[in-house]
Design a protein around this motif. Structure first.
Motif, PDB file in Angstrom:
ATOM      1  N   ALA A 193       0.871  -1.174   0.000  1.00  7.11           N
ATOM      2  CA  ALA A 193       0.000   0.000   0.000  1.00  7.11           C
ATOM      3  C   ALA A 193       0.904   1.218   0.000  1.00  7.11           C
ATOM      4  O   ALA A 193       1.850   1.301   0.800  1.00  7.11           O
ATOM      5  CB  ALA A 193      -0.899   0.007   1.233  1.00  7.11           C
ATOM      6  N   ASN A 194       0.642   2.170  -0.903  1.00 10.05           N
ATOM      7  CA  ASN A 194       1.493   3.352  -1.048  1.00 10.05           C
ATOM      8  C   ASN A 194       0.650   4.622  -0.936  1.00 10.05           C
ATOM      9  O   ASN A 194      -0.564   4.602  -1.132  1.00 10.05           O
ATOM     10  CB  ASN A 194       2.203   3.340  -2.403  1.00 10.05           C
ATOM     11  N   ALA A 195       1.336   5.718  -0.651  1.00  9.83           N
ATOM     12  CA  ALA A 195       0.664   7.029  -0.614  1.00  9.83           C
ATOM     13  C   ALA A 195       1.495   8.002  -1.432  1.00  9.83           C
ATOM     14  O   ALA A 195       1.890   9.072  -0.965  1.00  9.83           O
ATOM     15  CB  ALA A 195       0.514   7.520   0.820  1.00  9.83           C
ATOM     16  N   TYR A 196       1.741   7.639  -2.682  1.00 10.67           N
ATOM     17  CA  TYR A 196       2.691   8.404  -3.486  1.00 10.67           C
ATOM     18  C   TYR A 196       2.127   9.725  -4.013  1.00 10.67           C
ATOM     19  O   TYR A 196       2.831  10.474  -4.681  1.00 10.67           O
ATOM     20  CB  TYR A 196       3.220   7.537  -4.615  1.00 10.67           C
ATOM     21  N   LYS A 197       0.881  10.021  -3.676  1.00  9.02           N
ATOM     22  CA  LYS A 197       0.354  11.353  -3.963  1.00  9.02           C
ATOM     23  C   LYS A 197       0.980  12.386  -3.024  1.00  9.02           C
ATOM     24  O   LYS A 197       1.045  13.574  -3.342  1.00  9.02           O
ATOM     25  CB  LYS A 197      -1.169  11.351  -3.802  1.00  9.02           C
ATOM     26  N   GLU A 198       1.432  11.941  -1.855  1.00 10.09           N
ATOM     27  CA  GLU A 198       2.028  12.826  -0.856  1.00 10.09           C
ATOM     28  C   GLU A 198       3.520  13.001  -1.147  1.00 10.09           C
ATOM     29  O   GLU A 198       4.211  12.023  -1.421  1.00 10.09           O
ATOM     30  CB  GLU A 198       1.878  12.231   0.551  1.00 10.09           C
ATOM     31  N   VAL A 253       5.546  -0.044  -6.855  1.00 10.85           N
ATOM     32  CA  VAL A 253       4.567   0.412  -7.851  1.00 10.85           C
ATOM     33  C   VAL A 253       4.008  -0.783  -8.627  1.00 10.85           C
ATOM     34  O   VAL A 253       2.788  -0.910  -8.810  1.00 10.85           O
ATOM     35  CB  VAL A 253       5.204   1.426  -8.816  1.00 10.85           C
ATOM     36  N   LYS A 254       4.907  -1.676  -9.059  1.00 12.24           N
ATOM     37  CA  LYS A 254       4.491  -2.839  -9.850  1.00 12.24           C
ATOM     38  C   LYS A 254       3.627  -3.791  -9.030  1.00 12.24           C
ATOM     39  O   LYS A 254       2.673  -4.398  -9.551  1.00 12.24           O
ATOM     40  CB  LYS A 254       5.715  -3.576 -10.379  1.00 12.24           C
ATOM     41  N   HIS A 255       3.948  -3.918  -7.754  1.00 17.28           N
ATOM     42  CA  HIS A 255       3.255  -4.892  -6.903  1.00 17.28           C
ATOM     43  C   HIS A 255       2.469  -4.191  -5.785  1.00 17.28           C
ATOM     44  O   HIS A 255       2.350  -4.727  -4.679  1.00 17.28           O
ATOM     45  CB  HIS A 255       4.264  -5.866  -6.297  1.00 17.28           C
ATOM     46  N   GLY A 256       1.945  -3.007  -6.093  1.00 15.74           N
ATOM     47  CA  GLY A 256       1.200  -2.247  -5.097  1.00 15.74           C
ATOM     48  C   GLY A 256      -0.228  -1.977  -5.513  1.00 15.74           C
ATOM     49  O   GLY A 256      -0.690  -2.438  -6.569  1.00 15.74           O
ATOM     50  N   THR A 257      -0.923  -1.237  -4.691  1.00 14.43           N
ATOM     51  CA  THR A 257      -2.303  -0.863  -4.983  1.00 14.43           C
ATOM     52  C   THR A 257      -2.359   0.008  -6.240  1.00 14.43           C
ATOM     53  O   THR A 257      -1.380   0.678  -6.588  1.00 14.43           O
ATOM     54  CB  THR A 257      -2.900  -0.103  -3.784  1.00 14.43           C
ATOM     55  N   ASP A 258      -3.504   0.003  -6.893  1.00 18.01           N
ATOM     56  CA  ASP A 258      -3.660   0.709  -8.163  1.00 18.01           C
ATOM     57  C   ASP A 258      -3.528   2.226  -7.996  1.00 18.01           C
ATOM     58  O   ASP A 258      -3.779   2.783  -6.926  1.00 18.01           O
ATOM     59  CB  ASP A 258      -5.030   0.393  -8.769  1.00 18.01           C
ATOM     60  N   LYS A 259      -3.157   2.867  -9.106  1.00 18.50           N
ATOM     61  CA  LYS A 259      -3.101   4.336  -9.195  1.00 18.50           C
ATOM     62  C   LYS A 259      -2.370   4.970  -8.008  1.00 18.50           C
ATOM     63  O   LYS A 259      -2.947   5.756  -7.240  1.00 18.50           O
ATOM     64  CB  LYS A 259      -4.526   4.901  -9.312  1.00 18.50           C
ATOM     65  N   PRO A 260      -1.088   4.663  -7.847  1.00 16.48           N
ATOM     66  CA  PRO A 260      -0.349   5.133  -6.665  1.00 16.48           C
ATOM     67  C   PRO A 260      -0.283   6.641  -6.521  1.00 16.48           C
ATOM     68  O   PRO A 260      -0.232   7.156  -5.405  1.00 16.48           O
ATOM     69  CB  PRO A 260       1.046   4.532  -6.858  1.00 16.48           C
TER      70      PRO A 260
END
Length: 434
Positions: A193-198, A253-260
């Motif tokens: 799970a990522n929060a790459y918008k931040e 990114v490849k193995h994470g939740t969609d639309k990081p």
């Protein structure tokens, strides 16, 4: 003149003016009865300007408690997260510096030195843990900040999901992490799970790799960061940074939740807490309560990032990355210092961190909050050292730009070498207050 300002994330605007009306420092005279008759007490007002809305209730709790100790001291609390640095700069430039204001720690301790009271010889400084005191100290050794809290930066994992996938212990090396990803996906579990918008989550990940790169080079992380800021170091010369860090981001990114790039901090917490992913990147102890509100039964584990094939380089990071500053020119600096001496040394204060704010105490001899991550941290640190909080050696002006560049990288708008070149340029231009 203030040279560079920190950048703080978020879009929430919350202004709280509680427990007193607006008034100038110094206020009006009040009185109370004493054994010898009437004792005049001057009513003073302390204006606090902070950027931590998540602690609004906790701050108000200690303000209310202090009224019992010093009834003549009124504290106005103003909390603003959106555009906080811009507003703070405006206040300072106009000569309206708050009595108490918030900055990041580390490099920003020096940035705001001209506006900060020297707390080196105060009881509150003696109460700080050694690591936190270092985070609050200027380059010449003066304690110029107060820790908002102690902190923990770590890769967070769902114990039950790892067990379900047959991952018997948290991965410490790159190879072990790749094996864990394979096993998780074989059971239909999304690894990350990522929060790459931040922008700020990126610095929390990157610092683990900076620490490892410094160790490989035989220097302290502070020296390595200083070399990047001076333009003397190149990312390509450090495989942990040039290869391992970017490879890990690619993996998540490849193995994470969609639309990081559309997942913010709250979305990441929701993804992790609801069991949609096994690992949560870029975060720390501050998220536990939010996770538990969604899923009280989730069993949380913490671990260092698997930054290399050396298991001993996979470590958690602790320290303090946010500081409160007392305006040295405030008319109520004496009363303000007295207030924080009370908070950092009284029995109420020692328990406030763990029981009210529910954060890792930045002071000695204080109990830990009744939460899983701090308890695991305590257990891990009995046998392992904490990593260096190397985010503190660069200003948040750099870290925000770094996050934006990494967002461009994973969106495909910039390749790795382009991102590296821009990161190096940003480090020189924005990394320090000099």
């Amino acid at each position: 003149m203030l040279k560079k300002m920190m950048a703080l994330s978020g879009s929430l605007l919350l202004t709280v003016g509680l427990l007193s009306g607006c008034g100038s420092n110094g206020g009006t005279d009040g009185s109370k009865e004493s054994a010898g008759g009437k004792e005049d007490l001057k009513t003073v007002t302390i204006n606090m300007f902070t950027a931590s809305p998540e602690y609004t209730d906790a701050f108000n709790a200690y303000i209310e408690e202090y009224k019992k100790v010093k009834p003549n001291v009124k504290i106005n609390l103003e909390i603003m997260q959106a555009d906080y640095n811009t507003i703070l700069k405006s206040k300072i430039a106009s000569g309206s510096t708050p009595d108490v204001f918030q900055t990041t720690a580390g490099g920003d301790i020096d940035t705001y030195a001209d506006y900060s009271a020297d707390l080196t010889n105060e009881p509150l400084a003696a109460a700080m843990t050694d690591a936190v005191r270092a985070n609050m100290s200027s380059s010449d050794g003066k304690v110029l900040g107060l820790p908002v809290k102690g902190n923990l930066f770590t890769l967070i994992y769902n114990k039950d999901l790892l067990t379900k996938a047959g991952v018997t212990s948290p991965p410490k090396t790159i190879a072990e992490m790749q094996d864990a990803v394979t096993k998780l996906e074989a059971k239909g579990i999304t690894p990350f799970a990522n929060a790459y918008k931040e922008w700020w989550v990126w610095k929390h990940i990157f610092q683990h790799y900076v620490d490892a790169a410094a160790q490989d080079a035989g220097v302290e992380p502070k020296q390595l960061v200083s070399d990047f800021i001076a333009g003397k170091a190149k990312i390509k010369d450090y495989p942990v940074l040039y290869n391992n860090f970017f490879n890990f981001i690619d993996l998540t990114v490849k193995h994470g939740t969609d639309k990081p790039l559309e997942r913010d901090s709250n979305a990441e917490v929701s993804d992790f807490a609801s069991g949609k992913a096994a690992f949560m990147t870029g975060k720390g102890a501050w998220d536990e309560e939010a996770i538990k509100k969604i899923n009280p039964d989730l069993k949380i584990g913490i671990m260092g990032y698997p930054v290399s094939d050396k298991a001993d380089q996979s470590v958690i990071i602790t320290g303090a990355d946010q500081a409160l500053r007392i305006n040295k020119d405030s008319e109520v600096s004496k009363e303000t210092i007295e207030f924080f001496n009370w908070l950092y040394t009284s029995e109420y204060g020692k328990n406030w961190f763990s029981q009210v704010a529910k954060v890792i105490p930045p002071i000695k001899d204080a109990p830990l909050p009744d939460l899983e991550m701090p308890k695991e941290m305590e257990s891990i640190l009995k046998t392992s050292k904490s990593g260096d909080l190397s985010v503190n050696y660069s200003l948040d002006t750099f870290h925000q730009k770094f996050g934006e560049l990494m967002q461009a990288y994973i969106s495909g708008n910039m390749n790795k070498d382009q991102a590296v070149a821009e990161i190096e340029k940003a480090w020189v231009q924005l990394g320090s207050a000099q």
